[in-house]
Design a protein around this motif. Structure first.
Motif, PDB file in Angstrom:
ATOM      1  N   ALA A 499       2.040   9.395  31.577  1.00  0.00           N
ATOM      2  CA  ALA A 499       1.116  10.262  32.310  1.00  0.00           C
ATOM      3  C   ALA A 499       0.360  11.193  31.364  1.00  0.00           C
ATOM      4  CB  ALA A 499       1.879  11.072  33.353  1.00  0.00           C
ATOM      5  N   ALA A 500       1.066  11.756  30.384  1.00  0.00           N
ATOM      6  CA  ALA A 500       0.442  12.698  29.446  1.00  0.00           C
ATOM      7  C   ALA A 500      -0.579  11.990  28.553  1.00  0.00           C
ATOM      8  CB  ALA A 500       1.518  13.368  28.592  1.00  0.00           C
ATOM      9  N   ALA A 501      -0.251  10.777  28.112  1.00  0.00           N
ATOM     10  CA  ALA A 501      -1.200  10.021  27.280  1.00  0.00           C
ATOM     11  C   ALA A 501      -2.479   9.745  28.058  1.00  0.00           C
ATOM     12  CB  ALA A 501      -0.561   8.718  26.814  1.00  0.00           C
ATOM     13  N   GLN A 502      -2.337   9.461  29.333  1.00  0.00           N
ATOM     14  CA  GLN A 502      -3.507   9.227  30.181  1.00  0.00           C
ATOM     15  C   GLN A 502      -4.386  10.467  30.244  1.00  0.00           C
ATOM     16  OE1 GLN A 502      -3.290   7.047  34.143  1.00  0.00           O
ATOM     17  NE2 GLN A 502      -3.471   9.142  34.859  1.00  0.00           N
ATOM     18  N   GLU A 503      -3.767  11.638  30.407  1.00  0.00           N
ATOM     19  CA  GLU A 503      -4.535  12.885  30.453  1.00  0.00           C
ATOM     20  C   GLU A 503      -5.165  13.187  29.099  1.00  0.00           C
ATOM     21  OE1 GLU A 503      -5.059  14.381  33.387  1.00  0.00           O
ATOM     22  OE2 GLU A 503      -3.861  12.724  34.159  1.00  0.00           O
ATOM     23  N   ALA A 504      -4.437  12.895  28.023  1.00  0.00           N
ATOM     24  CA  ALA A 504      -4.968  13.135  26.676  1.00  0.00           C
ATOM     25  C   ALA A 504      -6.210  12.286  26.425  1.00  0.00           C
ATOM     26  CB  ALA A 504      -3.891  12.832  25.635  1.00  0.00           C
ATOM     27  N   ILE A 505      -6.165  11.030  26.862  1.00  0.00           N
ATOM     28  CA  ILE A 505      -7.312  10.137  26.675  1.00  0.00           C
ATOM     29  C   ILE A 505      -8.499  10.605  27.524  1.00  0.00           C
ATOM     30  CG2 ILE A 505      -8.137   7.784  27.075  1.00  0.00           C
ATOM     31  CD1 ILE A 505      -5.333   6.819  26.239  1.00  0.00           C
ATOM     32  N   LYS A 506      -8.229  11.137  28.708  1.00  0.00           N
ATOM     33  CA  LYS A 506      -9.311  11.705  29.528  1.00  0.00           C
ATOM     34  C   LYS A 506     -10.017  12.832  28.770  1.00  0.00           C
ATOM     35  CE  LYS A 506      -7.142  10.954  34.068  1.00  0.00           C
ATOM     36  NZ  LYS A 506      -6.553  11.653  35.235  1.00  0.00           N
ATOM     37  N   ILE A 507      -9.220  13.686  28.139  1.00  0.00           N
ATOM     38  CA  ILE A 507      -9.788  14.829  27.415  1.00  0.00           C
ATOM     39  C   ILE A 507     -10.585  14.351  26.204  1.00  0.00           C
ATOM     40  CG2 ILE A 507      -9.201  16.861  26.038  1.00  0.00           C
ATOM     41  CD1 ILE A 507      -6.772  17.233  27.905  1.00  0.00           C
ATOM     42  N   ILE A 508     -10.060  13.374  25.482  1.00  0.00           N
ATOM     43  CA  ILE A 508     -10.723  12.893  24.270  1.00  0.00           C
ATOM     44  C   ILE A 508     -12.020  12.161  24.594  1.00  0.00           C
ATOM     45  CG2 ILE A 508     -10.517  11.227  22.384  1.00  0.00           C
ATOM     46  CD1 ILE A 508      -7.510  11.963  22.279  1.00  0.00           C
ATOM     47  N   THR A 509     -11.978  11.271  25.581  1.00  0.00           N
ATOM     48  CA  THR A 509     -13.165  10.475  25.916  1.00  0.00           C
ATOM     49  C   THR A 509     -14.141  11.224  26.806  1.00  0.00           C
ATOM     50  OG1 THR A 509     -12.074   9.493  27.862  1.00  0.00           O
ATOM     51  CG2 THR A 509     -11.857   8.325  25.762  1.00  0.00           C
ATOM     52  N   LYS A 510     -13.680  12.343  27.390  1.00  0.00           N
ATOM     53  CA  LYS A 510     -14.483  13.106  28.353  1.00  0.00           C
ATOM     54  C   LYS A 510     -14.901  12.234  29.528  1.00  0.00           C
ATOM     55  CE  LYS A 510     -16.019  16.906  25.480  1.00  0.00           C
ATOM     56  NZ  LYS A 510     -17.113  17.824  25.159  1.00  0.00           N
ATOM     57  N   GLN A 511     -13.993  11.382  29.936  1.00  0.00           N
ATOM     58  CA  GLN A 511     -14.186  10.553  31.113  1.00  0.00           C
ATOM     59  C   GLN A 511     -13.013  10.747  32.064  1.00  0.00           C
ATOM     60  OE1 GLN A 511     -15.480   6.473  30.641  1.00  0.00           O
ATOM     61  NE2 GLN A 511     -16.145   6.843  28.543  1.00  0.00           N
ATOM     62  N   PHE A 512     -13.269  10.541  33.359  1.00  0.00           N
ATOM     63  CA  PHE A 512     -12.283  10.771  34.409  1.00  0.00           C
ATOM     64  C   PHE A 512     -11.932  12.277  34.443  1.00  0.00           C
ATOM     65  CE2 PHE A 512     -11.802   6.423  32.935  1.00  0.00           C
ATOM     66  CZ  PHE A 512     -11.844   5.699  34.119  1.00  0.00           C
ATOM     67  N   ILE A 513     -11.275  12.695  35.507  1.00  0.00           N
ATOM     68  CA  ILE A 513     -11.004  14.120  35.706  1.00  0.00           C
ATOM     69  C   ILE A 513      -9.525  14.407  35.463  1.00  0.00           C
ATOM     70  CG2 ILE A 513     -11.123  16.041  37.333  1.00  0.00           C
ATOM     71  CD1 ILE A 513     -13.324  14.525  38.792  1.00  0.00           C
ATOM     72  N   PRO A 514      -9.198  15.274  34.507  1.00  0.00           N
ATOM     73  CA  PRO A 514      -7.789  15.615  34.267  1.00  0.00           C
ATOM     74  C   PRO A 514      -7.238  16.484  35.385  1.00  0.00           C
ATOM     75  CG  PRO A 514      -9.199  16.947  32.877  1.00  0.00           C
ATOM     76  CD  PRO A 514     -10.105  15.996  33.597  1.00  0.00           C
ATOM     77  N   PHE A 515      -5.914  16.557  35.492  1.00  0.00           N
ATOM     78  CA  PHE A 515      -5.308  17.422  36.511  1.00  0.00           C
ATOM     79  C   PHE A 515      -5.507  18.885  36.122  1.00  0.00           C
ATOM     80  CE2 PHE A 515      -1.838  16.890  33.470  1.00  0.00           C
ATOM     81  CZ  PHE A 515      -1.312  18.173  33.380  1.00  0.00           C
ATOM     82  N   ASN A 516      -5.498  19.747  37.104  1.00  0.00           N
ATOM     83  CA  ASN A 516      -5.723  21.177  36.875  1.00  0.00           C
ATOM     84  C   ASN A 516      -4.617  21.980  37.565  1.00  0.00           C
ATOM     85  OD1 ASN A 516      -6.831  23.672  36.353  1.00  0.00           O
ATOM     86  ND2 ASN A 516      -8.575  23.439  37.701  1.00  0.00           N
TER      87      ASN A 516
END
Length: 533
Positions: A499-516
């Motif tokens: 789950a964390a790797a998925q969020e990290a990739i969202k932040i790096i690629t600036k695609q999809f919305i991370p959890f808040n």
């Protein structure tokens, strides 16, 4: 040249599935990213594994500890032969074997010493992932990264509980990839190109073959005009030819095709954001683009965003389908051209301004710094723009600035006994326990019962600081946390790592919305909770 072409082909085959998710530009962002992992925990290596496999550019592990028997028992990337050796070195060597495209490095030093002795060390990273840090060290790291605007992802695996926290000042998302979105067809606001094309096709004079191969968008437009003329709504297929697939598609699609074209509320909020209204030499390209699109909406767009320029698949002959595509593409290109002119004008005006900082640095050269490709991508996704801002850990951990309304909502009601938020409180209590006794509760079997009382006191202090009932946490939960003894279970670490790797990739690629911004996982009930703290 042949070797270069072969490498490109091999990479496309190797990363085929993920390229379909985030495209070449997303993969390029991932491959240029440099990630730092603080502490070789089970959850930490699982996160890196899931980032190395898809091809993150490089990683660095910071850890000053040696491999112990306990580490080997719960971590697949530490072996029995490495006991007594550097944890950072041993984990880096095994993780590096997963993907030859990724370079790995390590630093045999604790995060605490590194922060104080060499704070600039962390400046070169795209993202820092911290696992199993005590509260004091975590706050120091957060303060350091916040000044440098580097995202921090905090992860933890504690017994049957998983925890993640994203800390980032501002994260902008252009490609948010919504699960469901209506097509941008503008049948309620037809543009001249579309009107001319639809009027060029006369359904009544066509033979049956041509009739059945007309795109359904044209059919809906034609019948919409008839409805406007007759001011009559037909709720059945009266007047429609039977057994023609394109007319069936028109009937099925009419409700979604005629959804009113409007400005999404999330995008409207961005137009009102101070970052959009007050551009200066420090403004990011995202906000320059938002401002340009706002000016388009206020003027040429007539309260509508730039046309997306795409149409769905439909029954039609190739010639007419391609013609209809060109109609939408042409209008979208015209809109992009107008927005591009506005972007260039804004860039030039910003380039002429004096820098707002006091470092005597020359202003950035904004002129044409935003590529035509980026402008086109922005216009295409203008309806789905998102901005993510999270509070810092210092605000969260200070009882005066904590989000007490959110906390009280989860803990203030007696009916919320089964709310997973209780485990957030317990993890905060565990950190307070560690701060006072320099160890975690339950790590020594003969002290578990005594630790229950001490952990209960720590939890009650936190609740008291929040102004909540100090006895609102049941003793059963306290006993359970002490029973964990701060153990990392690999199954929980593996889940949180993915789950964390998925969020990290969202932040790096600036695609999809991370959890808040805080995520809590309860493996006992297979449930989870996301809260904003």
């Amino acid at each position: 040249m042949a070797d270069t072409k072969k490498v490109v082909i091999d990479k496309k085959n190797k990363y085929d599935r993920q390229l379909r998710l985030w495209g070449d530009h997303g993969q390029s962002a991932l491959e240029s990213a440099c990630v730092c992992l603080v502490n070789v925990s089970a959850v930490g290596t699982e996160i890196l594994k899931n980032m190395i496999l898809p091809g993150v550019g490089s990683f660095t592990i910071v850890d000053g500890n040696k491999v112990s028997g306990e580490d080997v028992g719960n971590n697949f990337f530490l072996t029995k032969d490495s006991i007594g050796e550097s944890r950072a070195k041993a984990a880096t060597e095994l993780l590096s074997e997963l993907n030859d495209d990724v370079s790995g490095d390590f630093v045999e030093e604790s995060a605490e010493k590194l922060i104080r002795a060499n704070p600039d060390f962390f400046s070169r990273f795209t993202l820092v992932i911290a696992t199993n840090l005590c509260e004091r060290e975590l706050l120091e790291l957060d303060s350091l990264l916040s000044k440098r605007n580097i995202p921090l992802l905090v992860c933890r695996s504690y017994g049957f509980i998983g925890y993640m926290r994203i800390v980032i000042k501002e994260h902008t998302v252009i490609e948010s990839h919504p699960d469901s979105a209506h097509e941008d067809l503008r049948l309620d606001h037809p543009f001249p190109r579309l009107i001319d094309y639809c009027n060029s096709l006369d359904l009544d004079s066509m033979d049956q073959k041509d009739h059945s191969h007309t795109p359904w968008i044209v059919i809906v437009y034609k019948y919409l005009q008839k409805w406007k003329e007759s001011v009559c709504i037909r709720t059945n297929k009266e007047g429609f030819p039977l057994d023609e697939e394109n007319f069936d598609e028109a009937v099925k699609s009419v409700n979604t095709a005629l959804v009113p074209s409007s400005m999404p509320s999330e995008v409207r909020k961005l137009f009102e954001d101070p970052c959009c209204k007050n551009l200066d030499s420090e403004s990011s390209s995202f906000w320059i683009l938002v401002r340009a699109v706002k000016e388009f909406v206020d003027n040429e767009g007539k309260e509508l965003l730039p046309l997306r320029g795409t149409i769905p698949d439909m029954t039609a002959d190739s010639t007419r389908y391609i013609q209809l595509q060109h109609v939408y593409h042409g209008q979208a290109d015209d809109d992009v051209g107008i927005v591009t002119e506005k972007v260039r004008r804004i860039e030039q005006s910003i380039a002429k301004e004096e820098p707002v900082n006091t470092l005597n640095m020359p202003p950035p050269n904004y002129e044409n710094c935003i590529s035509d490709h980026d402008i086109k991508l922005f216009c295409k996704n203008a309806a789905f723009l998102r901005v993510f801002r999270s509070r810092g850990l210092a605000e969260e951990y200070n009882s005066k600035t904590a989000n007490l309304q959110e906390i009280a909502q989860h803990l203030g009601d007696e009916d919320n006994d089964d709310d997973d938020f209780v485990f957030y409180v317990l993890l905060r209590g565990v950190d307070k326990f560690h701060e006072e006794y320099n160890r975690y509760p339950g790590v020594y079997e003969d002290q578990v019962e005594a630790d229950v009382t001490m952990l209960k006191t720590s939890v009650q202090k936190i609740l008291h600081d929040w102004g909540l009932n100090p006895t609102s946490i049941k003793d059963d939960y306290i006993h359970e946390i002490c029973r964990y003894g701060a153990a990392e279970l690999h199954t929980i670490s593996s889940f949180i790592g993915g789950a964390a790797a998925q969020e990290a990739i969202k932040i790096i690629t600036k695609q999809f919305i991370p959890f808040n911004n805080t995520y809590i996982y309860n493996a006992m009930k297979q449930s989870s909770l996301t809260v904003q703290l």
